[in-house]
Design an enzyme around this catalytic site. Sequence first.
Site: not given
Length: 222
Positions: A10-12, A18, A46, A115-116, A146, A170-171
């Site tokens: 996942d990115l963020d 971010t 999130k 990522s979303a 997601k 994933e966070d």
Amino acid sequence: MMHTAACIFDLDGVIVDTARYHFLAWKRLTDQLGIHFTEEDNERLKGVSRMASLEIILGIGNRKVNERQKQEYATLKNSWYIDYISKMTPDEVLPGCLTFIEELRNANVRVAIGSASKNTPMILERVGIRDLFDAIADGNIVREAKPNPEVFIKAAEMVGIKPGKCVVFEDAVAGVQAALNAGMMCIGVGSPKILRKAHFVVPGLNEMNLAKLISIEKNIRE
Ligand code: BG6
Ligand code: MG
């Protein structure tokens, strides 16, 4: 022998932080609309898509607005968010991320983004890590948000690896659920209290390395 053949990040919140910029941009919108919006409320956004985030915010403010207004608000928020991310620099890549990805690549593990965010390309470009990834599945190519597994399934397809051989980092609660729905092993990045469903949780990627991944997968897959 290592079982994992691809790692999907996942990115963020996993590779870059971010969430702060999302918060500041949503806050500017909620201030304008007179909606009381806190950092705690921001937690609920999130991993959630832009429009779904807006729905949550309008719910908090108990507002009913039409489709056209929703589009207008989302566009406004995104323009403020872009103001922030367009100023990001390579030092904003979270600690441990680059070393871990380098280690994976050397071990011939495929590395992808799941990522979303529709702003994924800009963020990767700004922090200078676009070329680290074999594939990028993001908000621009998926229809379902997601916890639907679409984004992770797409990422796996793009790198040509079966879901059962992928590990997701994933966070967000919705993201962990998406990984499980995809039939993938999931390592949570953050708090084990929040990411309860993940197979294993680390506080950050600085606590992750290849040897640890091998030992985690051994415990889980056996
Ligand atoms: C996710 C973030 O990665 O992307 C969410 O965790 C965000 O907070 C979502 O709403 C969509 O991002 P964007 O950049 O397309 O508005
Ligand atoms: Mg995230």
